[in-house]
Structure formats: C-alpha cells, structure tokens
Enzyme design. Structure first.
Site, mmCIF file in Angstrom:
data_model
loop_
_atom_site.group_PDB
_atom_site.id
_atom_site.type_symbol
_atom_site.label_atom_id
_atom_site.label_comp_id
_atom_site.label_asym_id
_atom_site.label_seq_id
_atom_site.Cartn_x
_atom_site.Cartn_y
_atom_site.Cartn_z
ATOM 1 N N HIS A 22 -134.008 -33.261 0.922
ATOM 2 C CA HIS A 22 -132.596 -32.950 0.741
ATOM 3 C C HIS A 22 -131.993 -32.435 2.046
ATOM 4 O O HIS A 22 -132.560 -31.572 2.692
ATOM 5 C CB HIS A 22 -132.437 -31.897 -0.370
ATOM 6 C CG HIS A 22 -131.027 -31.492 -0.580
ATOM 7 N ND1 HIS A 22 -130.564 -30.246 -0.245
ATOM 8 C CD2 HIS A 22 -129.969 -32.165 -1.074
ATOM 9 C CE1 HIS A 22 -129.285 -30.164 -0.530
ATOM 10 N NE2 HIS A 22 -128.898 -31.322 -1.032
ATOM 11 N N ASP A 30 -125.969 -49.314 15.387
ATOM 12 C CA ASP A 30 -125.651 -50.663 15.849
ATOM 13 C C ASP A 30 -126.478 -50.964 17.107
ATOM 14 O O ASP A 30 -127.193 -50.102 17.627
ATOM 15 C CB ASP A 30 -124.148 -50.850 16.058
ATOM 16 C CG ASP A 30 -123.545 -49.997 17.164
ATOM 17 O OD1 ASP A 30 -124.232 -49.713 18.181
ATOM 18 O OD2 ASP A 30 -122.363 -49.616 17.036
ATOM 19 N N ASP A 66 -126.084 -36.798 -0.550
ATOM 20 C CA ASP A 66 -125.960 -35.363 -0.782
ATOM 21 C C ASP A 66 -124.652 -35.038 -1.505
ATOM 22 O O ASP A 66 -123.572 -35.385 -1.039
ATOM 23 C CB ASP A 66 -126.019 -34.622 0.550
ATOM 24 C CG ASP A 66 -126.316 -33.152 0.412
ATOM 25 O OD1 ASP A 66 -126.058 -32.581 -0.669
ATOM 26 O OD2 ASP A 66 -126.790 -32.560 1.386
ATOM 27 N N MET A 76 -118.902 -43.095 13.162
ATOM 28 C CA MET A 76 -118.524 -42.676 14.507
ATOM 29 C C MET A 76 -117.079 -43.084 14.780
ATOM 30 O O MET A 76 -116.730 -44.262 14.690
ATOM 31 C CB MET A 76 -119.441 -43.320 15.553
ATOM 32 C CG MET A 76 -119.083 -42.935 16.978
ATOM 33 S SD MET A 76 -120.009 -43.865 18.218
ATOM 34 C CE MET A 76 -121.586 -43.059 18.123
ATOM 35 N N TYR A 116 -123.213 -38.255 18.357
ATOM 36 C CA TYR A 116 -124.466 -38.319 19.115
ATOM 37 C C TYR A 116 -125.254 -37.018 18.961
ATOM 38 O O TYR A 116 -126.468 -37.046 18.768
ATOM 39 C CB TYR A 116 -124.203 -38.558 20.602
ATOM 40 C CG TYR A 116 -123.737 -39.947 20.957
ATOM 41 C CD1 TYR A 116 -124.268 -41.077 20.351
ATOM 42 C CD2 TYR A 116 -122.776 -40.137 21.943
ATOM 43 C CE1 TYR A 116 -123.850 -42.353 20.699
ATOM 44 C CE2 TYR A 116 -122.349 -41.408 22.302
ATOM 45 C CZ TYR A 116 -122.892 -42.502 21.684
ATOM 46 O OH TYR A 116 -122.470 -43.760 22.031
ATOM 47 N N TYR A 134 -118.700 -49.578 17.166
ATOM 48 C CA TYR A 134 -118.482 -48.394 16.318
ATOM 49 C C TYR A 134 -118.998 -48.638 14.898
ATOM 50 O O TYR A 134 -118.371 -48.274 13.913
ATOM 51 C CB TYR A 134 -117.012 -47.984 16.295
ATOM 52 C CG TYR A 134 -116.512 -47.494 17.627
ATOM 53 C CD1 TYR A 134 -116.716 -46.179 18.013
ATOM 54 C CD2 TYR A 134 -115.836 -48.338 18.501
ATOM 55 C CE1 TYR A 134 -116.259 -45.711 19.239
ATOM 56 C CE2 TYR A 134 -115.376 -47.881 19.731
ATOM 57 C CZ TYR A 134 -115.590 -46.572 20.094
ATOM 58 O OH TYR A 134 -115.132 -46.109 21.309
ATOM 59 N N ASN A 136 -121.910 -47.482 13.735
ATOM 60 C CA ASN A 136 -122.958 -46.504 13.435
ATOM 61 C C ASN A 136 -122.611 -45.710 12.188
ATOM 62 O O ASN A 136 -121.465 -45.309 11.994
ATOM 63 C CB ASN A 136 -123.134 -45.558 14.626
ATOM 64 C CG ASN A 136 -123.415 -46.335 15.892
ATOM 65 O OD1 ASN A 136 -124.416 -47.021 15.984
ATOM 66 N ND2 ASN A 136 -122.512 -46.248 16.854
#
Length: 146
Positions: A22, A30, A66, A76, A116, A134, A136
């Site tokens: 958890h 990417d 979650d 991102m 990041y 973009y 990710n």
C-alpha cells in the site's frame, strides 16, 4: 500460462506488482523517460516493444489504486511554452475510468521536475517503447478489499 492474466504482463512484472505494498508507487515510462537513472534505486522492467496505454490497461486489471489519496494516478505536466499536444491522456482517462470507481477524478498532474523527483522514490519503473511525449504515468498502489 495463467488464466485471466493479461499476456503482456511478464512473470517479472507480476512478481513486482505482488511485492508492492500500500502506497508504493509504480512509474509507467515513455521511451524518452530516463528510466535507468531515475530508477537506479528501484526495479526497472523493460517493455520496449509496448506502449504505455496497453501496459496501463493490463496493470489496472490487477492493481488496486490508493483510495487514501486524491490522485493515485499522476501524469507529467507539459512544460509551459512547450507546444506539445497530449492526446494520449484521453486514452489514459478512458482506461482509468474503466477500472477506477472515481473515474477521471483519480487522475492528477505533477510538474515535470517534481514528477522526476517523485519517480526517484518509486518501487518500480516500467520502461516502455511509447513514442508519445509526456506519456509518463505514476500509479500509487492501494489495498485489495475483497
């Protein structure tokens, strides 16, 4: 072979998904993401021949998000002034909506460099061959309630 498990999920990736607890985070990266350097303290799983959408789809079939955080799915953000379009985000929204009762409300965005930094703490990074920019995605694992 197992029944009901998406074939795209390798034994290595299934093991990692099982090991995660958890609030652990998983990055689906990417092809331009610095997976090896960002993931140097994580498990890096190569999936170069696959795109992020198909990987996200397969993972969300098994992976609880979650419920204790507002946005267990983080994208991102595009850098200000970067003329990049992100149509892949529409595919992410459709996929998350299919597997998450909160729908697209579970998706947030994080500034590129903050993404990041957060990704450096991830349990695992999946390095895909995705060519969209973009693209990710960071997932935060929840608990199984069955």
């Amino acid at each position: 072979m197992l029944k009901g498990i998406p074939k795209i999920l390798s034994p290595e990736l299934l093991k990692v998904l099982c090991e995660m607890g958890h609030s652990d985070q998983l990055v689906i990266a990417d092809g331009n993401f610095p997976s090896e350097s960002i993931g140097k303290d994580a498990k890096v799983i190569r999936m170069d021949g696959h795109g992020t959408v198909e990987v996200l789809e397969a993972i969300l079939k098994l992976f609880p998000l979650d419920t204790y955080v507002e946005h267990p799915v983080q994208l991102m953000e595009v850098m200000p002034g970067d003329p990049v379009e992100t149509p892949i985000w529409d595919e992410y929204r459709k996929t998350v909506k299919k597997y998450e009762e909160r729908g697209t409300a579970a998706i947030g965005t994080v500034e590129r460099f903050a993404f990041y930094e957060e990704a450096r703490k991830a349990y695992a990074v999946i390095a895909t061959g995705e060519t969209a920019l973009y693209a990710n995605v960071m997932l935060q694992k929840g608990v199984v309630r069955e």
